[in-house]
Structures are given as C-alpha cells and as structure tokens.
Scaffold this active site. Sequence first.
Site, mmCIF file in Angstrom:
data_model
loop_
_atom_site.group_PDB
_atom_site.id
_atom_site.type_symbol
_atom_site.label_atom_id
_atom_site.label_comp_id
_atom_site.label_asym_id
_atom_site.label_seq_id
_atom_site.Cartn_x
_atom_site.Cartn_y
_atom_site.Cartn_z
ATOM 1 C CB CYS A 2 -0.959 0.081 1.173
ATOM 2 S SG CYS A 2 -2.183 -1.215 1.190
ATOM 3 N NE ARG A 27 4.648 1.871 0.049
ATOM 4 C CZ ARG A 27 5.613 1.839 0.961
ATOM 5 N NH1 ARG A 27 6.843 2.121 0.610
ATOM 6 N NH2 ARG A 27 5.361 1.526 2.200
ATOM 7 C CD1 TRP A 74 0.424 -6.556 -2.462
ATOM 8 C CD2 TRP A 74 -0.151 -6.926 -0.331
ATOM 9 N NE1 TRP A 74 0.729 -7.859 -2.155
ATOM 10 C CE2 TRP A 74 0.388 -8.114 -0.857
ATOM 11 C CE3 TRP A 74 -0.586 -6.919 0.994
ATOM 12 C CZ2 TRP A 74 0.520 -9.278 -0.121
ATOM 13 C CZ3 TRP A 74 -0.465 -8.087 1.737
ATOM 14 C CH2 TRP A 74 0.085 -9.249 1.178
ATOM 15 C CG ASN A 100 0.957 1.057 4.362
ATOM 16 O OD1 ASN A 100 0.743 -0.144 4.306
ATOM 17 N ND2 ASN A 100 2.188 1.547 4.413
ATOM 18 N N GLY A 101 -1.325 -0.536 6.370
ATOM 19 C CA GLY A 101 -1.065 -1.259 7.614
ATOM 20 C C GLY A 101 -2.197 -2.231 7.892
ATOM 21 C CD GLU A 470 16.597 -14.594 -4.056
ATOM 22 O OE1 GLU A 470 15.984 -14.895 -3.025
ATOM 23 O OE2 GLU A 470 16.296 -13.614 -4.752
ATOM 24 C CE LYS A 474 13.695 -13.383 -6.647
ATOM 25 N NZ LYS A 474 13.944 -12.361 -5.732
ATOM 26 C CD GLU A 477 9.627 -12.913 -6.106
ATOM 27 O OE1 GLU A 477 8.939 -12.073 -5.541
ATOM 28 O OE2 GLU A 477 10.850 -13.012 -5.920
ATOM 29 C CG HIS A 493 16.666 -38.333 3.831
ATOM 30 N ND1 HIS A 493 16.991 -39.525 4.445
ATOM 31 C CD2 HIS A 493 17.848 -37.731 3.555
ATOM 32 C CE1 HIS A 493 18.301 -39.623 4.568
ATOM 33 N NE2 HIS A 493 18.842 -38.544 4.024
ATOM 34 C CE LYS A 591 11.753 -3.721 -5.026
ATOM 35 N NZ LYS A 591 12.364 -5.011 -5.357
#
Length: 596
Positions: A2, A27, A74, A100-101, A470, A474, A477, A493, A591
Amino acid sequence: MCGIVGYVGNSEVVKALIKGLEALEYRGYDSAGIAVHTGKEILVEKKAGRLSNLKEALRRREIVGRCGIGHTRWATHGAATDENAHPFLSVHRRFAVVHNGIITNYLPLKRELAARGISLRSDTDSEIIAHLIDLFYDGDVLAAIASVVRRLEGSFALAILAASEPNALYGVRKESPLLVGRGRGECFLCSDVSGFSENCTEVAFPNDEVIVRLTERGAKAYDLDGKSLPLAFARTECHRSMEGSEECCMLSEIHEVPASVEKTLRSYPEEVVARLLREEHDEIAILGCGSAYHAGLAFKATMRELAGVRVTDYVASEFLTERYVGGEHPLFIVVSQSGETADTLRAVKRAKEHGATILAVTNVATSSLVRLADETVLTGCGTERAVAATKSYSAQVAALLRICLQYADIWGKIEKTELARYLAELSALPHKAATVLEGERTLADACRRLANASALYCLGKGADYAAAKEGSLKIKEVSYLFSEAYPSGELKHGTLALMEAGVYALFVATDPRLTEKTASSIAEVACRGASTFAIASEGSAERLGADEVYPIPDTIPAFSPVLSTVAMQLIAYYVGIYRDCDVDRPRNLAKSVTVE
Ligand code: F6R
C-alpha cells in the site's frame, strides 16, 4: 505494501496525486484511488486493478482542487474490488481516509460502529477509521484523529482529509512509514521518498503517533494531547524514479547486477563497519525476509566456510514469535532492500531489547531501518523498480561477503595472503556476473522447456543451496510455477517420490569439491524420469551428467551465489515471460511489505 500520497499546495492536486501514485504503484496494485477537497466538498474516485484504471476513470470525470490524498492498495482484508479500494469516506462524508497497515482490533471496532447504526460498505479493516473519526468529531479535527489513534491497535499510516478544512490535510503513523515533504508553497505526504516530486526539497520523518497537519504554508506536528511538537526537516533531493514508466524493469535490473555489485563494493564503509565488528559479540545473527533472508543464508555459509564462525539465521517473522535464546551482546546484521519491511523492523526492535547491536544492509538511505540501526552498509543498486528483488539481492550478498572478509581479518580467522586472494576475487565478481549475462539467449531457449514443467525443484549443497532457495523463490513469485528448494542430499529422504516425467530438477552445482555428490543426485533424479538442468561452474560442468548444463565462471565456492543467482534470475524472468506472466507486477506481491 500500500502506498499513500497527500498533497496540498498551488498545483492541480489530481495530477500531483497521480504522479505520486505512479511512483508508489510498486507497493501494491490491487486498486488505486484519490480523494480531493474541491473547496466545497470531498470527492472520491477509486478503481480496482492497476492505476491505469483509475486514470481512465479520471479522464471521464473532472475533479479539481488543491488538496487531496491518494492510495495504491495491496489487499490484506477484502478482495481487490472498487468497494474495497481506498479512500474511504466517513458516514457523514466529513472525512476521507487512506490507510497502509493492519488494524488488528478492527472486528470489535466494527461491532462498536454497528451498535451505533453504522455499517461498513467494504470488507476492509481500514474503513472503520474514517467512521470513527467522524464519530469522535465535535468541531476539532485534531482531537478526533487523536481519539481514534488511541483506539487503534496494529500498524497504520493514515492520510486524512476533513470537509471542514478545505486547505489542510492530516497524517499520522504507527509502525508503518509516512514521510512529510515540504516545497515552495506546497506540502506532501508519502509512504517513501521515491514518491515525492522534485519540487519537494525537504523531508521530515514523524515519529509514531505524531499527528501532522499540512497546509500550503508548511507542516505542524502535535502529540495526541494536541501539544505542539518540533518536526525536523532535512534537505533532500527527490527524484521520482518510476514516473509512468511501462517498460520492463526486471530484465534491465538483472542486467544491472554487475554495476550494482561493483558500486556496493566500491562504496563499502570499511571504517564504520570495522567499529562494530571489533566489538565483542557473543552471537552473530543475520535477519531478514524473503530474498533478503536468502542473502543472509549465503552470508551464513560464507562465515562458516571462510571464517569458521557460526551465524544464527532468523526469518524476521519467526524471530518475532519464538523464544529468544541467543547471546547477551549479539550483533544482528539485518538485511532489507526497502528498509521498511514491517516484520524486519519489529524484529530489529525486539533484538535491540535483547541488547543487540544492529548493522543494517539496505538499499534505501532514508528508510526506517537506517534510523533504527547502529550503522548501515548501503547497497549501490539505485532504485529497484520491479517487485522481484534481483540486483538488490546480488548487491546484498556482495556487501555481506565483504563484511565476512572484514570480520575474518579483524578476528584473525584468515591468513593475510588468503584475504588478499579473496578480496581480489570479490572485485572480479562484477565482471564474472557480466559473463553469466552473456549467455542469456541460451538460458532463454532452455526456459521454453522449463516453462512447461509440472513442477521445478531447485537443489544444491552449502552456498549452492542458499542460492537454490533464492532461485526457487524468484521462479515461483514471477512465473507461478510450483517450485521448491531442497538440499540435494535431502532428496533421498522423501522428495524423490515426486520425481517423474514432466518434473524439472534444477541443480546449482558450483563447488568442484561436491561435483561427484551432485552427479549422484542428478543420476537418482534422472532415472525416475525427471529432467535435469544444472547451473555449474565451468570446472565441473562436464562431469555432472545433467540433461542440460549452463556453465558460469569459476569462483571461490562461498562467493558463487552472486553468480549462480544471476542465471536463476534470468530463468525466473524467461519462465515467467513464456508463461505469460506480468513479471514486473507479480500477483499478490508488493515491493515493500509494510504489514506483519
Ligand atoms: C522477493 C522479494 C521479497 C523481499 C522481501 C523483503 O523477490 O522481493 O521476498 O525480498 O519482501 O523485502 P525487503 O528486502 O525490502 O525487506
């Protein structure tokens, strides 16, 4: 997560708000909206989806004013719909609010409103704030906002318009970012400095629960009792970095990895870091979220291999809830591209309560993390615009490798000749990363096949496993392809059960000492029908026996994540493209994750 903007001044407000939102769209892009005081009343326009939908709506509807607020969302509570888009108008249309929050006590507050006959039009936790301010309002806007702030639990950054004050806007924050900007005859609110216009020449960072009131003449700050507080402004050069750009950022940012690594190493603040590293610490910990945490895992592997030091790794959200059993004087190295991730910031506060010294590794000099940290290493990436971290991850790893070598030197963990060899190799990494990029076409071709996989497993050992984690993040996402990372030796295993035709196993195999072991894992996967692809150092590529191998330059194994992840970033990008994904704006991501 947001983005909030606010504007009051001499310019046309809609234009100013939209420009700010363009810069903040990274955001969150579930919806966008604005509220403008026309001088007579507050008008709201908001639309689900990308900011372009709001712009389209505003082309059909003229709204004129000099004071307004805006939001790019968001979603946390409630789907991405017009109704759930911010701003929210209060029940008597006396206030408009963007948030935002997360308001954690919104359910009891919602029930309280319902008991007074106010029902919500949205499914959000945010709408209640507008109604509550209206409810508490008895002619004093500041007092009404203060009363509501006292009632809210959770995290918030709010921008508020009051119908009774056509030439003012209010802001207040608790644990979510909100900055105040000042220019000639205008004032701004923004979630981060990247959204301020170049007309904004000074920026202030209000503390938690400080209410700011902005007019074209300037900004004033108050505590919750209405007492005036100082608001310290610092001169800042603001450049909006994303203004209206539609070009693909992820690929160009992957191509900026060599320059980002080079600049990070060149600007490394040796003296500042040495001061912290020389202190006696009974624990060294690394903390972050997502890619930043993965950079920390690479650091952990390097500290173990090169300095013989054990590092504790913490995922920030886990650290917040688990019992702390670490040292009494720990050094926490906290990694965050944005420096605004809510879990990370809260974890830093908790670590400080346990006596931790904080060394931040971040890309944003004006971030909350920098203000909380004892010292900071800035990564030299410039703004990272794509939601997926690429160049910032690589630069973080480079900075952390440099910290590792400095630590090992200060504490006599490596010979001087070794140190010189490692430092030389570190300086060679930008050039070697550029070499990895040269094979982009080969990787892109391979990705046509990878994109059709039913699932992808990213496998490796040691530092290669850190890189595999990583790479896997990537890939999932930006391409939405199921992907998971495992230490390759762990396959037998249980996970081997999933290896079959259609599945791809992507091995990161850069350590020549482990080639034989990796070759065995590759054989085990292949004989069960899965396809195998390896990112391998030139020295071991031949001996692995994978279906396809992408060779990358040899380096010290502990440094290899800087190189192998560049190949993985390209793979994620091309797999995403071939699966028709919006790689710059992946679904359900933002982001800067400013909610817990
Ligand atoms: C992945 C990604 C996220 C971030 C995470 C932490 O590509 O971008 O996993 O790494 O949200 O963000 P920062 O580094 O800003 O704390």
